[in-house]
Design a protein around this motif. Structure first.
Motif, PDB file in Angstrom:
ATOM      1  N   LYS A  65       0.826  -1.203   0.000  1.00 41.70           N
ATOM      2  CA  LYS A  65       0.000   0.000   0.000  1.00 41.70           C
ATOM      3  C   LYS A  65       0.864   1.258   0.000  1.00 41.70           C
ATOM      4  CE  LYS A  65      -3.820   2.279   2.419  1.00 41.70           C
ATOM      5  NZ  LYS A  65      -4.723   2.240   3.597  1.00 41.70           N
ATOM      6  N   ILE A  66       0.646   2.118  -0.980  1.00 43.21           N
ATOM      7  CA  ILE A  66       1.392   3.366  -1.081  1.00 43.21           C
ATOM      8  C   ILE A  66       0.859   4.362  -0.051  1.00 43.21           C
ATOM      9  CG2 ILE A  66       2.055   5.252  -2.599  1.00 43.21           C
ATOM     10  CD1 ILE A  66       3.242   2.524  -3.303  1.00 43.21           C
ATOM     11  N   LEU A  67       1.761   5.005   0.665  1.00 45.90           N
ATOM     12  CA  LEU A  67       1.365   5.968   1.685  1.00 45.90           C
ATOM     13  C   LEU A  67       1.027   7.302   1.041  1.00 45.90           C
ATOM     14  CD1 LEU A  67       4.029   5.291   4.468  1.00 45.90           C
ATOM     15  CD2 LEU A  67       1.681   4.454   4.364  1.00 45.90           C
ATOM     16  N   GLU A  68      -0.124   7.829   1.396  1.00 44.56           N
ATOM     17  CA  GLU A  68      -0.551   9.144   0.944  1.00 44.56           C
ATOM     18  C   GLU A  68      -0.962   9.980   2.147  1.00 44.56           C
ATOM     19  OE1 GLU A  68      -3.668   8.649  -1.852  1.00 44.56           O
ATOM     20  OE2 GLU A  68      -2.418   7.641  -3.364  1.00 44.56           O
ATOM     21  N   PRO A  69      -0.636  11.263   2.159  1.00 42.40           N
ATOM     22  CA  PRO A  69      -1.008  12.103   3.312  1.00 42.40           C
ATOM     23  C   PRO A  69      -2.511  12.102   3.539  1.00 42.40           C
ATOM     24  CG  PRO A  69       0.558  13.239   1.884  1.00 42.40           C
ATOM     25  CD  PRO A  69       0.127  12.008   1.143  1.00 42.40           C
ATOM     26  N   ALA A  70      -2.913  11.817   4.759  1.00 40.16           N
ATOM     27  CA  ALA A  70      -4.336  11.814   5.104  1.00 40.16           C
ATOM     28  C   ALA A  70      -4.807  13.241   5.340  1.00 40.16           C
ATOM     29  CB  ALA A  70      -4.580  10.973   6.359  1.00 40.16           C
ATOM     30  N   SER A  99       1.178   8.394   7.464  1.00 43.21           N
ATOM     31  CA  SER A  99       0.197   9.055   6.613  1.00 43.21           C
ATOM     32  C   SER A  99      -0.416  10.286   7.280  1.00 43.21           C
ATOM     33  CB  SER A  99      -0.918   8.070   6.239  1.00 43.21           C
ATOM     34  OG  SER A  99      -1.629   7.646   7.388  1.00 43.21           O
ATOM     35  N   ARG A 100      -0.119  10.503   8.567  1.00 41.19           N
ATOM     36  CA  ARG A 100      -0.693  11.637   9.297  1.00 41.19           C
ATOM     37  C   ARG A 100       0.335  12.674   9.731  1.00 41.19           C
ATOM     38  NH1 ARG A 100      -3.819   7.603   9.041  1.00 41.19           N
ATOM     39  NH2 ARG A 100      -6.077   7.808   9.250  1.00 41.19           N
ATOM     40  N   PRO A 106       7.650   6.007  -4.633  1.00 37.80           N
ATOM     41  CA  PRO A 106       6.640   6.189  -3.574  1.00 37.80           C
ATOM     42  C   PRO A 106       6.955   5.328  -2.363  1.00 37.80           C
ATOM     43  CG  PRO A 106       5.763   4.875  -5.392  1.00 37.80           C
ATOM     44  CD  PRO A 106       7.080   5.397  -5.854  1.00 37.80           C
ATOM     45  N   TRP A 107       6.510   5.811  -1.205  1.00 38.16           N
ATOM     46  CA  TRP A 107       6.795   5.136   0.062  1.00 38.16           C
ATOM     47  C   TRP A 107       5.650   4.205   0.439  1.00 38.16           C
ATOM     48  CZ3 TRP A 107      11.166   5.832   3.230  1.00 38.16           C
ATOM     49  CH2 TRP A 107      12.036   6.849   2.848  1.00 38.16           C
ATOM     50  N   CYS A 108       5.995   3.097   1.054  1.00 39.11           N
ATOM     51  CA  CYS A 108       5.029   2.255   1.760  1.00 39.11           C
ATOM     52  C   CYS A 108       5.527   2.108   3.202  1.00 39.11           C
ATOM     53  CB  CYS A 108       4.873   0.884   1.092  1.00 39.11           C
ATOM     54  SG  CYS A 108       6.356  -0.148   1.124  1.00 39.11           S
TER      55      CYS A 108
END
Length: 623
Positions: free
Chosen positions: A105-110, A449-450, A472-474
């Motif tokens: 799962k790719i980390l995306e800013p929440a 992600s937070r 991209p980071w996981c």
């Protein structure tokens, strides 16, 4: 000194055979065997550690924090594992599934709105997410009959919860009846109940069922303590304070911190916070608690001695260190009376309607693990009287402390109430022993992600190539990058130890050095209003004043400070935690290493650390 008993080769062989058999049985059950787990949980001698048959219910229970099977002198049947944390056991398939998510799962800013949580979404007021209550009893019942009735009611309580909600939707919560019995006793003997919460996760720590039981059934007063307020912006503290007052009108809300933080700059994530001997006397909030208790008792208890103690502690904390030590020596006669409760205190005893018995106010401190209950008591007393630790479940049984002749404090073990909160968020709140987490990677992803973990820790992507855009980071990448930076390697193969790196990151989060806070509903839309609220300026000024006092008392000299503590003000015990990270042990190794070069005149205990970077692996420019 007793002579050691010989341990023959035959006995060793039998021990190894038993270990292999336990491992084989664990795999046959489809569960991850505790003896094969990286988490270090050892469920040995289960037949001897159970004091409750609550797990005869079909649910599989995992028991944490195993203590060695030793008996105290003069105590028959002493069981050190009686109050172990009992949580729902996750299947091996579920653990592997989450590991796969952490890798893919790719980390995306929440968005900031996702950090807003309503307590109704967590506890579903009026649902089966209650807490077990002591069943009715009478003096004609024998002790065995009473215990059997309590165990039956507890099984029905668990069955009701699991028949209403699927296990995957539920949070971790306590399955050990013995620990709930501690809560019953504390509630029965308390005139005022202090519900202590962590300001970073207050809705997780506040059970509406407990509020209803205390205020409506017991007809007692409840004070909500927003603890560790040095870890949150003043505007967020005020927003949470007004949120709870509007939702639960019968509570009194106060703010507290056992040892105020001196700075909140995110770039200082690696700066260790330390305290001196008088650190507990600088706690912020005892005067607020006294005012709340005075308004509740309305003159029925003489609290003048408590007020005098607060004034005396405040004056002592402003003295130079040498003078304050002399003051402590002169004050030996005013020692706090500690009553260690035993099984006798847990025997049948009815709930008394009499309050303020014998002119004494009894204040019960309850709450989740790691919210700072023991630290709060130390802050009220003005010195360490309660052993504290960052490991959940450290307080095994309740104890009472006479703060003054008319005020008695009661410390209850931390209890996790059932809820619907995400388990990853619970782990970040510190309710689960980090060293025993089977799968810590998704919790690291939840954190990353937070808040910008990669930027704060200045991590380099493990797959990054020179001259090309960063991949991209996981969650797995974050752990591997941190392991590479800190030099965490496995014993076999010398590969990056991502498990240890993940545990290290979670400890930074629990300790408040990587800080993520929950927000009340609508906070983002009204953030400007809360920032300009009159109470915000008051709390900001109070925090700044206490930080200034802390800097002044420490003299700005790091080499003369003692006893490293966590962000909640909890200092490490002399006997190290079984769950302590190797990171802490590495930092203490230089204590015994002699410093090269000529010795300086009159060095302090830690003078040899002057000019030395304990985080050398990070680089001189990154600390």
């Amino acid at each position: 000194m007793h002579r050691k008993r010989p341990f023959s080769a035959k006995q060793k062989k039998k021990q190894l055979q038993d270990k292999r058999e336990r491992k084989r049985q664990g795999f046959q059950d489809g569960m991850r065997s505790s003896s094969n787990s990286r988490s270090g949980s050892h469920d040995r001698h289960e037949d001897h550690t159970d004091t409750s048959d609550s797990e005869s219910f079909s649910l599989q229970v995992r028991k944490l924090n195993q203590q060695p099977q030793v008996r105290k002198p003069g105590e028959h049947g002493y069981d050190p594992n009686r109050y172990r944390l009992h949580f729902d056991r996750e299947s091996r398939e579920e653990v592997e599934r989450r590991k796969k998510i952490a890798r893919e799962k790719i980390l995306e800013p929440a968005p900031e709105v996702e950090t807003e949580v309503d307590i109704e979404d967590v506890y579903k007021t009026g649902s089966a997410l209650d807490f077990p209550k002591r069943p009715p009893w009478n003096y004609q019942m024998t002790k065995d009959q009473l215990l059997a009735r309590e165990e039956k009611c507890f099984r029905e309580y668990l069955e009701n919860i699991y028949s209403t909600f699927p296990p995957s939707q539920l949070s971790y919560f306590e399955h050990n009846l013995e620990t709930w019995r501690q809560l019953w006793r504390v509630l029965e003997m308390s005139d005022i109940v202090l519900l202590i919460t962590d300001i970073r996760h207050p809705v997780i720590n506040f059970s509406p069922a407990l509020y209803d039981f205390v205020t409506k059934q017991m007809k007692r007063n409840l004070i909500l303590v927003l603890n560790k307020i040095d870890l949150a912006p003043p505007s967020l503290v005020v927003a949470w304070k007004h949120y709870f007052k509007s939702r639960f009108p019968e509570i009194h809300v106060i703010c507290f911190t056992s040892y105020p933080q001196q700075d909140q700059d995110p770039s200082t994530v690696f700066k260790k916070r330390r305290k001196r001997r008088k650190g507990w006397s600088r706690a912020m909030g005892p005067d607020q608690l006294l005012s709340a208790c005075e308004s509740i008792v309305a003159g029925r208890v003489d609290l003048s001695s408590w007020k005098e103690k607060i004034e005396r502690d405040a004056a002592t904390s402003r003295l130079p260190l040498e003078d304050s030590e002399e003051e402590d020596d002169d004050d030996e006669s005013a020692a706090v009376l500690v009553e260690h409760q035993t099984d006798v205190a847990m025997e049948a005893g009815g709930f008394s309607q009499e309050i303020y018995k014998d002119g004494i106010l009894t204040v019960g401190c309850v709450g989740f693990p790691n919210v700072g209950k023991s630290s709060l008591i130390n802050g009220l007393v003005g010195r360490k009287v309660v052993s504290v630790s960052r490991t959940p479940g450290h307080t095994k049984y309740f104890q009472t402390y006479f703060l003054t002749p008319t005020v008695k404090l009661c410390d209850c073990p931390g209890l996790i109430f059932p809820s619907l909160v995400d388990r990853k968020q619970q782990i970040l709140a510190g309710i689960y022993p980090i060293s025993q987490i089977q799968e810590p990677y998704t919790s690291v992803g939840f954190l990353a992600s937070r808040i910008p973990v990669q930027a704060l820790l200045k991590l380099k992507h493990p797959d990054a190539e020179h001259g090309k855009p960063e991949p991209p980071w996981c969650a797995w990448d974050v752990c591997e990058a941190w392991a590479e930076k800190r030099g965490y390697k496995t014993a076999k193969g010398a590969r990056n130890d991502v498990y240890r790196a993940a545990n290290s990151l979670l400890r930074l989060a629990v300790d408040g050095r990587l800080c993520v806070c929950m927000r009340p509903p609508g906070y983002s839309a009204r953030k400007a209003m809360w920032e300009h609220h009159p109470e915000t300026a008051e709390i900001a000024a109070l925090q700044e004043a206490h930080r200034h006092d802390g800097k002044r008392s420490s003299g700005e000299e790091e080499e003369e400070e003692e006893d490293e503590i966590s962000s909640s003000g909890e200092e490490e015990d002399d006997e190290k935690d079984r769950d302590a990270d190797e990171e802490g042990e590495e930092e203490e190794e230089p204590h015994s290493a002699p410093k090269s070069g000529p010795s300086q005149p009159g060095p302090s205990r830690k003078g040899k650390f002057a000019g030395r970077n304990l985080f050398a692996l990070l680089g001189e420019d990154e600390c």
